[in-house]
Scaffold this motif. Structure first.
Motif, short mmCIF file in Angstrom:
data_model
loop_
_atom_site.label_atom_id
_atom_site.label_comp_id
_atom_site.label_asym_id
_atom_site.label_seq_id
_atom_site.Cartn_x
_atom_site.Cartn_y
_atom_site.Cartn_z
N THR A 47 -22.23 -17.53 -19.35
CA THR A 47 -21.82 -17.78 -20.73
C THR A 47 -21.23 -16.52 -21.37
OG1 THR A 47 -22.55 -18.81 -22.80
CG2 THR A 47 -24.03 -17.19 -21.83
N ASP A 48 -20.59 -16.73 -22.53
CA ASP A 48 -20.18 -15.62 -23.38
C ASP A 48 -20.98 -15.75 -24.66
OD1 ASP A 48 -18.85 -13.69 -24.95
OD2 ASP A 48 -17.34 -15.16 -25.57
N ALA A 49 -22.07 -15.02 -24.75
CA ALA A 49 -23.01 -15.19 -25.86
C ALA A 49 -22.58 -14.42 -27.11
CB ALA A 49 -24.41 -14.79 -25.41
N MET A 104 -21.13 -22.47 -19.40
CA MET A 104 -21.61 -23.09 -20.64
C MET A 104 -21.22 -22.16 -21.78
SD MET A 104 -25.44 -22.93 -22.03
CE MET A 104 -25.05 -21.28 -22.63
N SER A 105 -20.25 -22.58 -22.58
CA SER A 105 -19.75 -21.63 -23.58
C SER A 105 -18.88 -22.30 -24.62
CB SER A 105 -18.94 -20.53 -22.85
OG SER A 105 -19.35 -19.25 -23.28
N ALA A 106 -19.28 -23.46 -25.10
CA ALA A 106 -18.45 -24.21 -26.05
C ALA A 106 -17.04 -24.36 -25.48
CB ALA A 106 -18.41 -23.51 -27.41
N ILE A 107 -16.98 -24.67 -24.18
CA ILE A 107 -15.70 -24.70 -23.47
C ILE A 107 -14.99 -26.03 -23.69
CG2 ILE A 107 -14.52 -24.43 -21.25
CD1 ILE A 107 -17.06 -22.97 -20.24
N THR A 108 -13.78 -25.96 -24.21
CA THR A 108 -12.98 -27.15 -24.45
C THR A 108 -12.45 -27.70 -23.12
OG1 THR A 108 -12.31 -26.34 -26.61
CG2 THR A 108 -10.88 -27.99 -25.57
N ILE A 109 -12.61 -29.01 -22.97
CA ILE A 109 -12.05 -29.69 -21.79
C ILE A 109 -10.56 -29.90 -22.07
CG2 ILE A 109 -12.14 -31.80 -20.40
CD1 ILE A 109 -15.00 -32.28 -21.67
N GLU A 112 -5.04 -28.32 -18.64
CA GLU A 112 -4.76 -27.07 -17.93
C GLU A 112 -6.00 -26.60 -17.15
OE1 GLU A 112 -3.36 -23.91 -20.47
OE2 GLU A 112 -3.58 -22.50 -18.80
N ARG A 113 -7.12 -26.57 -17.82
CA ARG A 113 -8.36 -26.13 -17.16
C ARG A 113 -8.80 -27.11 -16.07
NH1 ARG A 113 -11.25 -24.14 -22.77
NH2 ARG A 113 -10.10 -22.19 -22.96
N LYS A 114 -8.52 -28.38 -16.29
CA LYS A 114 -8.96 -29.39 -15.31
C LYS A 114 -8.28 -29.21 -13.96
CE LYS A 114 -9.66 -33.34 -18.21
NZ LYS A 114 -9.23 -34.72 -18.34
N VAL A 151 -7.45 -13.57 -32.44
CA VAL A 151 -8.08 -14.67 -31.68
C VAL A 151 -8.87 -14.09 -30.51
CG1 VAL A 151 -6.27 -16.37 -32.22
CG2 VAL A 151 -6.05 -14.93 -30.18
N GLN A 152 -9.72 -14.92 -29.95
CA GLN A 152 -10.37 -14.53 -28.70
C GLN A 152 -9.42 -14.87 -27.56
OE1 GLN A 152 -14.09 -16.49 -27.72
NE2 GLN A 152 -14.40 -15.16 -25.93
N ASN A 153 -9.20 -13.89 -26.69
CA ASN A 153 -8.28 -14.06 -25.56
C ASN A 153 -8.68 -15.26 -24.68
OD1 ASN A 153 -6.07 -13.11 -23.90
ND2 ASN A 153 -7.65 -12.61 -22.38
N THR A 155 -8.61 -18.47 -25.26
CA THR A 155 -9.23 -19.64 -25.88
C THR A 155 -8.15 -20.62 -26.36
OG1 THR A 155 -9.23 -18.55 -28.04
CG2 THR A 155 -11.24 -18.35 -26.71
N THR A 156 -8.59 -21.81 -26.73
CA THR A 156 -7.66 -22.77 -27.31
C THR A 156 -7.18 -22.26 -28.67
OG1 THR A 156 -9.50 -24.01 -28.27
CG2 THR A 156 -8.70 -24.75 -26.12
N GLY A 157 -7.97 -21.41 -29.30
CA GLY A 157 -7.56 -20.77 -30.56
C GLY A 157 -6.29 -19.95 -30.34
N ALA A 195 -10.44 -20.00 -34.65
CA ALA A 195 -11.47 -20.30 -33.64
C ALA A 195 -12.09 -21.65 -33.98
CB ALA A 195 -12.52 -19.20 -33.61
N ASP A 196 -13.09 -22.06 -33.23
CA ASP A 196 -13.68 -23.39 -33.41
C ASP A 196 -14.33 -23.55 -34.80
OD1 ASP A 196 -12.78 -23.78 -30.89
OD2 ASP A 196 -14.73 -23.92 -29.94
N ASN A 197 -14.11 -24.72 -35.40
CA ASN A 197 -14.54 -24.97 -36.79
C ASN A 197 -16.01 -24.64 -37.04
OD1 ASN A 197 -15.23 -27.21 -35.18
ND2 ASN A 197 -15.01 -28.69 -36.84
N1 ARG Z 1 -13.58 -23.97 -27.50
C1 ARG Z 1 -12.71 -22.85 -27.30
C2 ARG Z 1 -12.14 -22.87 -25.91
O1 ARG Z 1 -12.69 -23.49 -25.06
C3 ARG Z 1 -13.39 -21.52 -27.55
C4 ARG Z 1 -14.65 -21.30 -26.82
C5 ARG Z 1 -15.15 -19.88 -26.88
N2 ARG Z 1 -16.49 -19.81 -26.46
C6 ARG Z 1 -17.21 -18.68 -26.39
N3 ARG Z 1 -18.47 -18.76 -26.06
N4 ARG Z 1 -16.68 -17.55 -26.67
O2 ARG Z 1 -11.17 -22.23 -25.62
#
Ligand code: ARG
Length: 272
Positions: A47-49, A104-109, A112-114, A151-153, A155-157, A195-197
């Motif tokens: 994860t990325d905590a 496990m990291s709030a990862i969007t399905i 592209e990732r699939k 943004v976080q590198n 990410t979907t953001g 980033a995510d809401n």
């Molecule tokens: N839901 C977004 C994505 O999948 C951002 C997830 C970032 N999660 C995190 N733990 N940093 O791209």
């Protein structure tokens, strides 16, 4: 003669006793439910905590909605988990290289990732959102044009911001984690974070002295669903999907959701 009789009776009884003792110990190990679970392996979850309230560090512990969720699902599926905070980019490297079992990291399905990873069924509905200082003139995603956005590198953001500012726009500042992106906003190095809401709303609410507000834009930012991420071809996916179904239907998910978000989940949103 009498002595012999006593002796043989004692012998028979002790023999019976030993037999029954063997029987009990064998039964004991067979019927203990945990034994079955113990035999299954401990899964390495990466994860990325740095994404509260989904996964973040609290007093040296990785905590969050995702942590409680993955623990509940793994337990249901009969696995133990060991969650490690490896960071966002390394998480993808590990799952691709099969050195970890679950991301496990709030990862969007997404499609592209699939192509590179397998995903569980969706467990959370999300969408990107804009975080700005309270006095900002930014009212929608279109207003981000010409502004510096953090943004976080990977990410979907990042993707949704690049849709507006252009793919290699120098105005998109990319950070290793979302907290660093927010820090850039606070330091004045960016006009907004995307980033995510749930994450930006929680940040604005929990840090009132930072004087930030959130802006939603359903026109530019689509619905996204989080999934647990597996290496391609992982045998875990079927077990975990079954367990997710169970946890969603038996009230466990709602209990965890309520603990973190203080409201009941709308489970219909996950059956999209
Ligand atoms: N839901 C977004 C994505 O999948 C951002 C997830 C970032 N999660 C995190 N733990 N940093 O791209």
């Amino acid at each position: 003669m009498k002595k012999l009789k006593v002796f043989s009776t004692v012998l028979v009884f002790s023999f019976l006793f030993i037999l029954s003792a063997c029987g009990t110990s064998q039964n004991g190990s067979q019927s203990s439910g945990s034994q079955k679970t113990d035999a299954k392996k401990t899964l390495r979850v990466v994860t990325d905590a740095s994404y509260a309230p989904f996964e973040y560090m609290d007093k040296g512990q990785i905590v969050g909605f995702d942590v409680d969720f993955v623990n509940a699902v793994a337990k249901e599926a009969g696995y133990k988990v060991n969650i490690e905070n490896v960071g966002w980019d390394p998480l993808f490297v590990e799952i691709k290289g099969k050195t970890a079992d679950i991301g496990m990291s709030a990862i969007t399905i997404n499609d592209e990732r699939k192509q590179t990873y397998d995903f569980s069924s969706p467990y959370f509905l999300s969408t990107n959102m804009i975080l700005v200082p309270k006095g900002s003139s930014i009212k929608s995603a279109d207003d981000l044009k010409g502004k510096v956005v953090a943004v976080q590198n990977g990410t979907t953001g990042q993707a949704v911001v690049e849709n507006i500012l252009g793919k290699n726009s120098p105005n998109v500042k990319k950070f290793e984690n979302n907290n660093l992106a927010i820090m850039e906003l606070k330091d004045g190095g960016a006009s907004a974070v995307v980033a995510d809401n749930t994450v930006v709303e929680a940040y604005a609410k929990n840090n009132p002295s930072d004087k930030l507000k959130t802006i939603s834009d359903t026109k530019n930012f689509a619905k996204e669903y989080y999934g647990l991420m597996f290496p391609k071809g992982s045998k875990l996916e079927a077990d975990f999907n079954k367990a997710i179904g169970k946890v969603l239907n038996d009230g466990t998910y709602a209990k965890i959701y309520k603990q973190w978000f203080k409201t009941n989940p709308d489970l219909k949103t996950l059956k999209a």
